[in-house]
Design an enzyme around this catalytic site. Structure first.
Site, short mmCIF file in Angstrom:
data_model
loop_
_atom_site.label_atom_id
_atom_site.label_comp_id
_atom_site.label_asym_id
_atom_site.label_seq_id
_atom_site.Cartn_x
_atom_site.Cartn_y
_atom_site.Cartn_z
N GLY A 162 -39.20 58.62 14.61
CA GLY A 162 -38.51 59.69 13.89
C GLY A 162 -38.33 59.36 12.42
O GLY A 162 -38.87 58.36 11.92
N ASP A 189 -35.39 60.22 8.84
CA ASP A 189 -34.19 60.89 8.34
C ASP A 189 -34.56 61.98 7.34
O ASP A 189 -33.87 63.00 7.26
CB ASP A 189 -33.26 59.86 7.70
CG ASP A 189 -32.81 58.85 8.74
OD1 ASP A 189 -32.22 59.27 9.76
OD2 ASP A 189 -33.08 57.65 8.57
N LYS A 243 -36.18 56.34 6.24
CA LYS A 243 -35.85 55.91 7.59
C LYS A 243 -34.74 54.86 7.51
O LYS A 243 -34.48 54.31 6.46
CB LYS A 243 -37.09 55.30 8.28
CG LYS A 243 -38.13 56.37 8.60
CD LYS A 243 -39.29 55.84 9.42
CE LYS A 243 -38.88 55.03 10.60
NZ LYS A 243 -37.93 55.70 11.52
N GLY A 244 -34.12 54.61 8.66
CA GLY A 244 -33.11 53.56 8.70
C GLY A 244 -31.72 54.07 8.98
O GLY A 244 -30.76 53.30 8.96
N GLY A 257 -30.57 54.72 11.69
CA GLY A 257 -30.11 53.96 12.86
C GLY A 257 -30.09 52.46 12.60
O GLY A 257 -29.73 51.68 13.49
N GLU A 273 -39.02 48.68 12.22
CA GLU A 273 -39.84 49.91 12.18
C GLU A 273 -40.96 49.78 11.16
O GLU A 273 -42.09 50.18 11.42
CB GLU A 273 -38.95 51.11 11.84
CG GLU A 273 -38.00 51.48 12.97
CD GLU A 273 -36.98 52.53 12.60
OE1 GLU A 273 -36.37 53.09 13.51
OE2 GLU A 273 -36.78 52.79 11.39
C1 5RP Z 1 -33.73 54.60 12.79
C2 5RP Z 1 -34.52 55.67 12.14
C3 5RP Z 1 -34.62 56.97 12.85
O1 5RP Z 1 -35.96 57.30 13.01
C4 5RP Z 1 -33.94 58.02 12.02
O2 5RP Z 1 -32.61 57.63 11.77
C5 5RP Z 1 -33.97 59.38 12.72
O3 5RP Z 1 -33.08 59.37 13.80
P1 5RP Z 1 -32.95 60.58 14.79
O4 5RP Z 1 -34.26 60.70 15.51
O5 5RP Z 1 -31.82 60.21 15.70
O6 5RP Z 1 -32.66 61.83 13.98
O7 5RP Z 1 -35.10 55.51 11.11
O8 5RP Z 1 -33.66 53.45 11.99
#
Ligand code: 5RP
Length: 217
Positions: A82, A84, A94-95, A97, A103
């Protein structure tokens, strides 16, 4: 359709990219979780997976899917994750999470990066979502001052330690018009482990979940 249903639609469409005998790189987050759940239905088709976080590894193993260490797996043909935010060049933030370092490593080791997201993640100019930067703890204040010089507002992610034992600074108030340059600028700072800009190695395919189903950008 809810945002979560749109994420699920994008994840289901990404299954098309999975081929027999592949070792598949797996991202992190709620959209990647949908992909893991879809992958479980065709787990007999693949050889194994490589996970970009402890959380994804546990979910994969819960489905009885084999998870390999990247050093054992070697080069990967496919990475699905995925994001952001994405711009139209498929540069990503990204990041959210906190799994950005692993990643980025798995994405770099993969031939094709398929990004899956709901349609709200596609933006003209990235930066509304605070840019995550993983930092060695002793460099936190120094990097914070450098971020201010770059025009950003650094905010320490309180109470969060990455899978690698580092801290995350979320950078607010950036308008990212040249993502490749900004990624290089962050990478030059001593103590930065990883910046959550994926521009030098962008996604190859972006699948967006929309109210009308999945659309490939
Ligand atoms: C985690 C990420 C995720 O891909 C990003 O935060 C998207 O999260 P979600 O699919 O819950 O919207 O980079 O480090």
């Amino acid at each position: 359709m809810t945002q979560d249903e749109m994420k699920a639609a994008a994840a289901a469409a990404a299954i098309e990219y999975v081929e027999v005998g592949m070792i598949v790189g797996i991202g992190t987050g709620s959209t990647a979780n949908h992909f893991i759940d879809q992958l479980a239905k065709i787990k007999h088709k693949i050889d194994a997976t490589v996970a970009s976080s402890v959380a994804s590894e546990e979910r994969l193993k819960g489905h009885g899917i084999t998870v390999l260490d990247l050093n054992t797996a070697g080069a990967l043909s496919l990475y699905v994750d995925g994001a952001d935010e994405s711009n139209k060049s498929l540069h990503l933030i990204k990041g959210g999470g906190g799994a950005l370092t692993r990643e980025k490593i798995v994405a770099a080791a993969s031939e094709k990066f398929v990004c899956i997201a709901d349609e709200s993640k596609l933006v003209d100019v990235m930066g509304s979502f605070p840019l995550p930067v993983e930092v060695i703890p002793m460099a936190q204040s120094y990097i914070g001052r450098e971020i201010v010089k770059m025009g950003g507002t650094p905010v320490l992610r309180e109470g969060f330690i990455t899978d690698n034992g580092n801290v995350i600074i979320d950078v607010h108030n950036l308008s990212i018009t040249d993502a490749v340059k900004m990624e290089a600028d962050f990478n030059r700072l001593a103590g930065v482990v990883t910046v959550g800009l994926f521009a030098e190695r962008p996604a190859d395919v972006l699948i967006l979940g929309t109210p009308n189903g999945a659309v490939t950008v």
